[in-house]
Enzyme design. Sequence first.
Site, PDB file in Angstrom:
ATOM      1  N   PHE A 184       0.855  -1.195   0.000  1.00  0.00           N
ATOM      2  CA  PHE A 184       0.000   0.000   0.000  1.00  0.00           C
ATOM      3  C   PHE A 184       0.890   1.244   0.000  1.00  0.00           C
ATOM      4  CE2 PHE A 184      -2.476  -3.326   2.113  1.00  0.00           C
ATOM      5  CZ  PHE A 184      -3.632  -3.324   1.352  1.00  0.00           C
ATOM      6  N   GLY A 231      -9.125  18.332  -9.128  1.00  0.00           N
ATOM      7  CA  GLY A 231      -7.913  18.661  -9.864  1.00  0.00           C
ATOM      8  C   GLY A 231      -7.867  17.985 -11.208  1.00  0.00           C
ATOM      9  N   CYS A 260      -0.270   2.828 -11.008  1.00  0.00           N
ATOM     10  CA  CYS A 260      -1.116   1.955 -10.185  1.00  0.00           C
ATOM     11  C   CYS A 260      -2.606   2.172 -10.401  1.00  0.00           C
ATOM     12  CB  CYS A 260      -0.764   2.147  -8.705  1.00  0.00           C
ATOM     13  SG  CYS A 260       0.859   1.481  -8.286  1.00  0.00           S
TER      14      CYS A 260
END
Length: 469
Positions: A154, A258, A265
């Site tokens: 992670f 944004g 990923c």
Amino acid sequence: MRLAVIGTGYLGAVHAACMAELGHEVLGVDTDPERVDALAAGRTPFYEPGLPGLLKRGVDAGRLRFTTSLTEAAAFADTHFVCVGTPQRPGSGAADLSHVEAAVDGLAHALPFSGYQHVLVVGKSTVPVGTADRLARRLHTAAPDADLAWNPEFLREGCAIRDTLRPERIVAGVRTAHAETRLREIYAPLLAAGIPFIGTDTATAELVKLASNSFLATKISFINAMAEICDATGADVTTLAEAMGADSRIGPRCLAPGLGFGGSCLPKDIRAFAARAEELGCGESVVFLRQVDEINTRQRRHTVDLAEQLVGGSFEDHGVAVLGAAFKPFSDDVRDSPALAVADAIRRRGAQVRVHDPEAIDNARAAYPELQFALDVTKTCERADVVLHLTDWPQYRELDPAALGAVVRTRAVVDARHSLDPVAWRAAGWTLRAPGRPRLGRPEGARAVLRSQGIWEPAWSDSGHERTH
């Protein structure tokens, strides 16, 4: 404990260095001799803050070394972490598992000669659900006593060391109690610090990574979809995100509007997840991921359109300055970079485009040789008709708009990351546009709330990195 790390790309190099930092003896394995030599000297082929120092500390202490030999790794360690890449398969949304399969097959042939009993192979790569069970059968054919577990990563690029040494959780998909005990021993220093350890089956462990990334991608695309609604209605997306994020059930993280997500990923993971769901006959359950992907791509086109409006409706014979090339700050990774996708789209519409980035220029030039690049922000912006702020590096937020205004041809800027101060830039004579903010006011919203709490959050974040990520 003695550990081998198979694959020393971004994930493997970070994992190897961090395991050595925890006190283990670690052997990194890679097929590239030049990479092995560089890592052994404490040099990394990519930018990750703090990693060179961590590598050097492990090597100097004798806890970390590197090799090209799987046979040497099999003789060295009884636990092997597989950290190779799973890119998107060409012409398909599915994951390419050839590197993972090659690593496991190579280990399977080397392990019978290792002298170890109870060998554990631990996958960390992001793979479709069901991969671990299939690989376990292949492993057992050549090495019947070997066990296989899945321990997904992670990591966020830019803060991967922190995410490894201070993770929010450790997920371990195991097939035996012995495998869970081994992993608990490996991560004992982290567990002693209170890091949650979630033991489960391998299928659930595989799904945790893909489900987490899919949820984060959905949250990012949701707020960017709201930005389109705000543009159509005159509402302010940053205030909308701030108000939504104040709800504890929603929270402000990954709710910063944004340019959207990119990198190696999130995009490929949601596509691979959707492809695997279709293979399993339940593609309809994640059909929304196709829309998440489309919204994300549409943000890039919308940013191009905003910039084109500022130069009068056509880029032909206009100069465009692009601030940012990496897909996120604190990284030199340009894979699926929204910033470079926008820059190249503008170039193809006839503009002269010059790009700046603090770390990613070399990678960007190799990926987009048709673009122009500069090592200095001022040089990048010379005689520009519009400036695009596309990667949220802190140094861009600190630019002096008055000083920059002295070198451009037209004081026009598109803040696609919603982090420039519109009051300061407008006071310096700039026209500033940002997606979802037709009437610019205070530079606040979800990101500003996080910063006020002492938390820096990039414009996107993915569970593999980046907590895009």
